[in-house]
Scaffold this motif. Structure first.
Motif, PDB file in Angstrom:
ATOM      1  N   ILE A  99      -7.581   4.544  12.004  1.00 35.35           N
ATOM      2  CA  ILE A  99      -8.101   3.341  11.155  1.00 35.35           C
ATOM      3  C   ILE A  99      -7.379   1.971  11.320  1.00 35.35           C
ATOM      4  O   ILE A  99      -8.127   1.151  11.712  1.00 35.35           O
ATOM      5  CB  ILE A  99      -7.668   3.733   9.844  1.00 35.35           C
ATOM      6  N   ASP A 107      -6.005  -4.691   5.454  1.00 28.89           N
ATOM      7  CA  ASP A 107      -5.715  -4.118   4.297  1.00 28.89           C
ATOM      8  C   ASP A 107      -4.950  -2.746   4.372  1.00 28.89           C
ATOM      9  O   ASP A 107      -5.800  -1.955   4.734  1.00 28.89           O
ATOM     10  CB  ASP A 107      -6.946  -4.174   3.654  1.00 28.89           C
ATOM     11  N   ASN A 117      -4.119  -0.776   2.386  1.00 26.30           N
ATOM     12  CA  ASN A 117      -4.426   0.244   1.826  1.00 26.30           C
ATOM     13  C   ASN A 117      -5.500   1.185   2.479  1.00 26.30           C
ATOM     14  O   ASN A 117      -5.535   2.441   2.004  1.00 26.30           O
ATOM     15  CB  ASN A 117      -5.372  -0.309   0.418  1.00 26.30           C
ATOM     16  N   GLN A 118      -6.089   0.780   3.297  1.00 23.97           N
ATOM     17  CA  GLN A 118      -7.014   1.698   4.202  1.00 23.97           C
ATOM     18  C   GLN A 118      -6.146   3.015   4.909  1.00 23.97           C
ATOM     19  O   GLN A 118      -6.709   3.934   4.869  1.00 23.97           O
ATOM     20  CB  GLN A 118      -7.666   0.987   5.307  1.00 23.97           C
ATOM     21  N   LEU A 124      -3.383   4.101   3.246  1.00 23.58           N
ATOM     22  CA  LEU A 124      -3.046   4.919   2.397  1.00 23.58           C
ATOM     23  C   LEU A 124      -4.453   5.994   1.952  1.00 23.58           C
ATOM     24  O   LEU A 124      -4.037   7.239   1.754  1.00 23.58           O
ATOM     25  CB  LEU A 124      -2.778   4.138   0.887  1.00 23.58           C
ATOM     26  N   VAL A 125      -5.305   5.284   1.821  1.00 23.05           N
ATOM     27  CA  VAL A 125      -6.602   6.107   1.818  1.00 23.05           C
ATOM     28  C   VAL A 125      -6.651   7.133   2.831  1.00 23.05           C
ATOM     29  O   VAL A 125      -6.930   8.212   2.452  1.00 23.05           O
ATOM     30  CB  VAL A 125      -7.996   5.283   1.644  1.00 23.05           C
ATOM     31  N   ALA A 126      -6.683   6.650   4.138  1.00 25.93           N
ATOM     32  CA  ALA A 126      -6.694   7.917   5.207  1.00 25.93           C
ATOM     33  C   ALA A 126      -5.708   8.801   4.816  1.00 25.93           C
ATOM     34  O   ALA A 126      -6.138  10.065   5.067  1.00 25.93           O
ATOM     35  CB  ALA A 126      -6.522   6.999   6.607  1.00 25.93           C
ATOM     36  N   ARG A 127      -4.569   8.712   4.536  1.00 27.60           N
ATOM     37  CA  ARG A 127      -3.569   9.648   4.308  1.00 27.60           C
ATOM     38  C   ARG A 127      -3.897  10.532   3.216  1.00 27.60           C
ATOM     39  O   ARG A 127      -3.613  11.771   2.957  1.00 27.60           O
ATOM     40  CB  ARG A 127      -2.031   8.889   4.073  1.00 27.60           C
TER      41      ARG A 127
END
Lengths: 272, 358
Positions: A191, A170, A172-173, A175-178
């Motif tokens: 990640i 995924d 999106n992980q 994106l979240v980390a960023r």
């Protein structure tokens, strides 16, 4: 033999109905592996020539191999080239797979096909091409030349393994980390990479094997002190046949099988 | 996590084009400091594009996004100091709950002791105390949601963005989380932009709602304003249930079937429609009120637990729907199909919008 009457699947077919299939599968598997493993008993023969089955057993051909400067130098070249290929192809292929996967652009898909062509094109063409290019650039008979050519062969494998693992990841992980404060590099390293690490290790082992087992390119572009083990084996088979080849083959089969088992084991751990 | 660190967001002229399609078309929007603002729109309306632009994950073609006084349009996401909750949660499966929540703190080089304390506080805030050592796959959907939330606010971001964070939860849990999120927002006081396509969720949670469609902001108002005074047919239709009936104009007034509805509003529209909310209609004549009366026959009557929903075909062949509480009428058997009924609407409940949409 109670299990013979039990159903073999969700259908009503029992194991005894399936017996012919099991036998066929066993025969095919034997046919596939016998040529590989027939060298094993031959390598322990005491005879001067390759013979099967051996009449007397001995380890003399292993002694011959480990005692020979020529064979040891070739082995060290092969190991060196294999390791270097692994070290170059794994990060390169991983980066390429990641970039092309994340971009998803039409051009990226075309680039992917371009980058995996070394897997599709007959190896002999790559060997001839490399030979001529290296002839002009002075890379024939060099470690660098071998590593470059083997990297071209191994990178597509790495890309395919890594792309496959990214498909079930995924993104999106990242994106979240960023959004949480990681730059792209940190996001990938902390990640994404830990989650695809088994695939990266698999890809690394496969790229080592690709180089270590490779004959055709090695015959063309390696030579002298930098001749690979496979090139020497080929030359030895052509010029004088003695069971040293069988001993070396046995060792190579052992190494390859071991690495592939590790790859399989990693794969099964990753799934669970 | 206090109010004074919250920042207003000022968006102006924001435009994003994909080929011929405007994902965002000159969007102007101000989110006040500490406000809970919901971007509401159907799928493909541009609401997520707008959120991603605020987060920094897509670069608009032109326009400006300011956090407080600082222009952010060129700032990469990791320097925007924005907490974000995604629809898929996107928890890091290779880390424990505590490591997930601690991730933004670690990046900010918060010392381990302080980090542990902050993680514990965050876990307590989302009611997950003691679960820090768990792996992600040991959590239920609701718990994952809370971890994603804790991870997004633990570093006290100035702005919190949420992209349909509750859509993966079942209805009951979703409704409880809506209340909890609202309470959490009140506690943190952080400027929050929330994206949803669920109008009820928007009405439940928001200080203000920005209705967006085809990349354009259509109306920005508080929930009552959006519900009671929709700007046009799209808003009236998208938010809540509604029946929309065309009105006639004559002598400075608007009429429905020769009943005066209201004076013609002073807008530049040439046509107007009447918006009727089903729960505002009544099958019994209210006392002491100026009314509109609709005569028709029952088409269908549906018992839905807490309410009864009645579809009525008017004599002029328009259809209206009525909703009333089940304790208001002792029996529903009187509303068999083809029964003639009169339906009443207080003039004070009248909503008039420009246009007919036809």
């Amino acid at each position: 033999m109670n299990w013979l009457s039990k159903p073999a699947s969700d259908t009503q077919i029992t194991h005894s109905n399936r017996l012919w299939l099991y036998l066929l599968a066993a025969v095919i598997m034997l046919l596939l592996v016998i040529p590989t493993f027939i060298v094993v008993p031959m390598s322990f023969s005491d005879a001067q020539y390759l013979e099967f089955p051996p009449e007397k057993w001995s380890l003399r051909w292993y002694q011959e191999y480990f005692g020979s400067v020529k064979w040891m130098r070739a082995t060290s070249t092969s190991l060196k080239v294999g390791l270097l290929t692994m070290l170059v192809a794994t990060p390169l292929g991983t980066m390429a797979a990641y970039a092309l996967f994340v971009s998803g652009h039409r051009i990226a898909r075309a680039l992917f096909v371009v980058l995996i062509t070394p897997m599709i094109v007959p190896v002999i063409l790559i060997a001839i091409g490399a030979f001529y290019v290296y002839g002009r650039t002075g890379l024939n008979n060099s470690i660098i030349g071998l590593v470059l050519a083997h990297t071209a062969m191994a990178t597509p494998l790495v890309m395919i393994v890594i792309t496959a693992s990214l498909r079930s990841y995924d993104l999106n992980q990242e994106l979240v980390a960023r959004s949480l404060g990681a730059n792209r590099f940190t996001a990938f390293m902390s990640i994404t990479l830990p989650q695809i690490k088994f695939s990266v290790i698999t890809a690394a082992l496969l790229s080592f094997l690709t180089s270590f087992d490779e004959v055709i390119i090695s015959i063309f572009v390696s030579g002298g002190v930098n001749a690979t083990l496979t090139k020497h084996m080929f030359a030895a088979l052509r010029d004088y046949i003695d069971p040293t080849i069988a001993a070396i083959s046995t060792i190579m089969v052992f190494i390859s099988t071991l690495l592939l088992l590790i790859v399989q084991w990693i794969g099964s751990r990753q799934k669970s | 996590m206090q109010n004074d660190t919250a920042l207003p967001i000022q968006i102006s002229g924001l435009t994003k084009q994909y080929g011929d399609l405007y994902a965002l078309n000159r969007v102007d929007l101000t989110v006040k400091s500490g406000e809970f603002l919901t971007l509401l729109g159907p799928s493909g309306s541009g609401k997520t594009t707008l959120l991603m632009a605020i987060a920094g994950f897509n670069r608009p073609d032109c326009g400006s996004i300011r956090f407080g006084d600082t222009e952010m349009i060129l700032t990469p996401p990791h320097r925007r100091d924005v907490g974000m909750v995604f629809q898929s949660y996107a928890l890091f499966p290779h880390m424990t709950v505590a490591e997930n929540i601690g991730f933004p703190l670690k990046l900010r080089k918060v010392p381990p002791a302080v980090r542990t304390k902050k993680i514990e506080d965050a876990l307590e805030t989302v009611q997950l105390s003691g679960l820090g050592h768990r792996n992600i796959d040991q959590l239920s959907g609701g718990q994952r949601q809370r971890v994603a939330l804790a991870r997004a606010f633990v570093f006290a971001p100035r702005i919190l963005l949420m992209d349909e964070p509750l859509s993966a939860l079942d209805k009951k849990l979703r409704e409880r989380m809506q209340i909890e999120l609202k309470q959490l927002h009140r506690k943190l006081g952080v400027t929050t932009v929330y994206v949803t396509h669920d109008q009820r969720e928007a009405l439940t949670m928001s200080d203000r709602i920005a209705v967006i469609n085809h990349g354009e902001l259509i109306q920005v108002d508080n929930p009552e304003g959006i519900y009671n005074a929709p700007a046009n047919e799209f808003v009236a239709d998208f938010i809540g249930e509604s029946t929309i009936l065309p009105l006639q104009q004559s002598n400075g007034s608007l009429y429905y079937e020769s009943q005066v509805v209201c004076p013609t509003p002073e807008t530049n529209s040439s046509t107007y429609s009447l918006v009727i909310r089903p729960e505002r209609l009544s099958l019994q004549k209210p006392d002491n009120a100026d009314l509109l009366v609709f005569n028709g026959t029952v088409k269908e009557s549906v018992y839905q637990g807490e309410t009864v929903f009645v579809l009525i075909t008017l004599d002029d062949s328009n259809e209206i729907s009525v909703r009333y509480g089940t304790n208001a009428v002792s029996s529903t058997s009187q509303l068999e199909p083809d029964t003639r009924v009169d339906t009443f609407l207080r003039l004070s409940d009248v909503i008039v919008i420009p246009g007919t949409g036809q």
